[in-house]
Design a protein around this motif. Structure first.
Motif, PDB file in Angstrom:
ATOM      1  N   ASP A 176      -1.690  -1.765  -4.051  1.00 44.90           N
ATOM      2  CA  ASP A 176      -2.872  -0.936  -3.843  1.00 44.90           C
ATOM      3  C   ASP A 176      -2.805   0.260  -4.790  1.00 44.90           C
ATOM      4  O   ASP A 176      -1.885   1.074  -4.716  1.00 44.90           O
ATOM      5  CB  ASP A 176      -2.908  -0.467  -2.387  1.00 44.90           C
ATOM      6  N   SER A 177      -3.786   0.375  -5.681  1.00 47.09           N
ATOM      7  CA  SER A 177      -3.775   1.456  -6.666  1.00 47.09           C
ATOM      8  C   SER A 177      -3.904   2.823  -6.030  1.00 47.09           C
ATOM      9  O   SER A 177      -3.618   3.843  -6.663  1.00 47.09           O
ATOM     10  CB  SER A 177      -4.908   1.258  -7.680  1.00 47.09           C
ATOM     11  N   GLY A 178      -4.322   2.866  -4.773  1.00 54.31           N
ATOM     12  CA  GLY A 178      -4.435   4.152  -4.091  1.00 54.31           C
ATOM     13  C   GLY A 178      -3.086   4.760  -3.786  1.00 54.31           C
ATOM     14  O   GLY A 178      -2.961   5.968  -3.606  1.00 54.31           O
ATOM     15  N   GLY A 179      -2.056   3.919  -3.715  1.00 57.49           N
ATOM     16  CA  GLY A 179      -0.720   4.428  -3.429  1.00 57.49           C
ATOM     17  C   GLY A 179      -0.026   4.870  -4.692  1.00 57.49           C
ATOM     18  O   GLY A 179       0.839   4.194  -5.222  1.00 57.49           O
ATOM     19  N   LYS A 180      -0.399   6.028  -5.233  1.00 54.15           N
ATOM     20  CA  LYS A 180       0.096   6.474  -6.533  1.00 54.15           C
ATOM     21  C   LYS A 180       1.610   6.618  -6.553  1.00 54.15           C
ATOM     22  O   LYS A 180       2.248   6.398  -7.564  1.00 54.15           O
ATOM     23  CB  LYS A 180      -0.581   7.793  -6.912  1.00 54.15           C
ATOM     24  N   GLY A 181       2.176   6.991  -5.430  1.00 54.54           N
ATOM     25  CA  GLY A 181       3.622   7.154  -5.394  1.00 54.54           C
ATOM     26  C   GLY A 181       4.369   5.847  -5.525  1.00 54.54           C
ATOM     27  O   GLY A 181       5.559   5.835  -5.782  1.00 54.54           O
ATOM     28  N   LEU A 182       3.674   4.720  -5.354  1.00 55.62           N
ATOM     29  CA  LEU A 182       4.326   3.421  -5.415  1.00 55.62           C
ATOM     30  C   LEU A 182       4.195   2.751  -6.771  1.00 55.62           C
ATOM     31  O   LEU A 182       4.829   1.747  -7.024  1.00 55.62           O
ATOM     32  CB  LEU A 182       3.729   2.488  -4.349  1.00 55.62           C
ATOM     33  N   THR A 216       0.853  -1.184   0.000  1.00 62.95           N
ATOM     34  CA  THR A 216       0.000   0.000   0.000  1.00 62.95           C
ATOM     35  C   THR A 216       0.891   1.237   0.000  1.00 62.95           C
ATOM     36  O   THR A 216       2.117   1.140  -0.111  1.00 62.95           O
ATOM     37  CB  THR A 216      -0.927   0.013   1.225  1.00 62.95           C
ATOM     38  N   GLU A 217       0.269   2.386   0.139  1.00 59.69           N
ATOM     39  CA  GLU A 217       1.030   3.635   0.066  1.00 59.69           C
ATOM     40  C   GLU A 217       2.038   3.769   1.201  1.00 59.69           C
ATOM     41  O   GLU A 217       3.105   4.345   1.022  1.00 59.69           O
ATOM     42  CB  GLU A 217       0.073   4.826   0.082  1.00 59.69           C
ATOM     43  N   ASP A 218       1.718   3.222   2.371  1.00 62.76           N
ATOM     44  CA  ASP A 218       2.602   3.437   3.515  1.00 62.76           C
ATOM     45  C   ASP A 218       3.067   2.160   4.209  1.00 62.76           C
ATOM     46  O   ASP A 218       3.817   2.223   5.178  1.00 62.76           O
ATOM     47  CB  ASP A 218       1.916   4.335   4.546  1.00 62.76           C
ATOM     48  N   THR A 255       6.802   1.431   4.278  1.00 65.61           N
ATOM     49  CA  THR A 255       7.361   1.519   2.919  1.00 65.61           C
ATOM     50  C   THR A 255       8.061   2.855   2.683  1.00 65.61           C
ATOM     51  O   THR A 255       8.144   3.324   1.545  1.00 65.61           O
ATOM     52  CB  THR A 255       6.253   1.333   1.871  1.00 65.61           C
ATOM     53  N   SER A 295      10.295   3.144  -3.897  1.00 65.74           N
ATOM     54  CA  SER A 295       9.811   3.529  -5.228  1.00 65.74           C
ATOM     55  C   SER A 295       9.886   2.308  -6.125  1.00 65.74           C
ATOM     56  O   SER A 295      10.959   1.717  -6.296  1.00 65.74           O
ATOM     57  CB  SER A 295      10.661   4.662  -5.811  1.00 65.74           C
TER      58      SER A 295
END
Length: 252
Positions: A220-226, A131-133, A182, A186
């Protein structure tokens, strides 16, 4: 000796004295770091194979330094045992033949060899969600040894390490949900995930790095930065699809 035999999962020595099976430590009274492994073997042997006493050498026999048993475990990182054979059976009045005692110890040795696959940590990643974090992973340990400083590694296709997680531990024969942050992660299009850990808790134990099955990795598609950068193939495919779409529109 550590340079000659650098990777093994069992170390056995034999000695005459009393009828007992000893594990580390001989120098110190404390139980070894991998006490779960040694206690499991002790209980399984005593319940199913032999009544031979199985003890920490320092407490079960006497304090002793400089043994290859302590070296095999402390320096080489292998689970080690000393089989003591009761030499008093040579005396008059002996009820049980020495061969019977040796035969029983041989059965225990066969057990140790036949089950050697279990004398280490064996991590299996059942699920892996990014996920994003954080990363949330279900990790099963199929071995009878714990590991205390495992990490997830993320590398590019050339094997260059890009990122690694904080340390985590997994107990013997256990299934755990592992959650790690995380920060600074990247993703790249050709990234590879592995799990890096020691076979046992003892500091000298061998390190292993095992590939995580890509089919269980979820992002997770919500984590755009990943989100990883698209590969060249995907990029070209997108251009071709767009060109075909424009051609169809012009024909209509």
């Amino acid at each position: 000796m550590n340079e000659v035999v650098s990777d093994a999962d069992l170390y056995v020595t034999m000695h005459t004295g009393v009828w007992i099976m000893l594990y580390p430590w001989g120098k110190w009274p404390e139980q070894p770091s991998d006490w779960e492994l040694f206690h499991h073997i002790r209980d399984d042997v005593n319940d199913n194979i032999s009544e031979i006493p199985i003890r920490n050498a320092n407490q079960g026999l006497y304090p002793n330094c400089g043994t290859s048993r302590d070296y095999g475990y402390g320096v080489m990182g292998f689970p080690t045992f000393t089989f003591e054979t009761d030499d008093e059976q040579f005396l008059l009045g002996t009820v049980e033949a020495l061969s019977d005692r040796l035969g029983e110890e041989l059965d225990v040795m066969k057990y140790l060899v036949q089950n050697i696959w279990y004398w280490r940590a064996r991590l299996v990643i059942e699920s892996f969600e990014i996920t994003e974090d954080k990363i949330v992973a279900d990790v099963s340990n199929l071995g009878h040894a714990s590991t205390s400083n495992a990490t997830f590694h993320y590398s590019d296709s050339n094997g260059n390490l890009i990122w690694h997680s904080e340390n985590f531990g997994v107990n013997a024969t256990n299934q755990s949900e592992i959650i790690v942050g995380t920060k600074n992660l990247s993703l790249v299009g050709d990234g590879i995930w592995t799990v890096h850990y020691q076979k046992r808790v003892i500091d000298s134990s061998t390190w292993v790095e095992e590939l995580i099955d890509g089919s269980i990795i979820m992002i997770d598609s919500g984590g755009k930065g990943l989100l990883p950068a698209p590969s060249l193939f995907i990029y070209l495919l997108s251009l071709i699809t767009a060109a075909i779409a424009r051609k169809n529109i012009s024909i209509d």
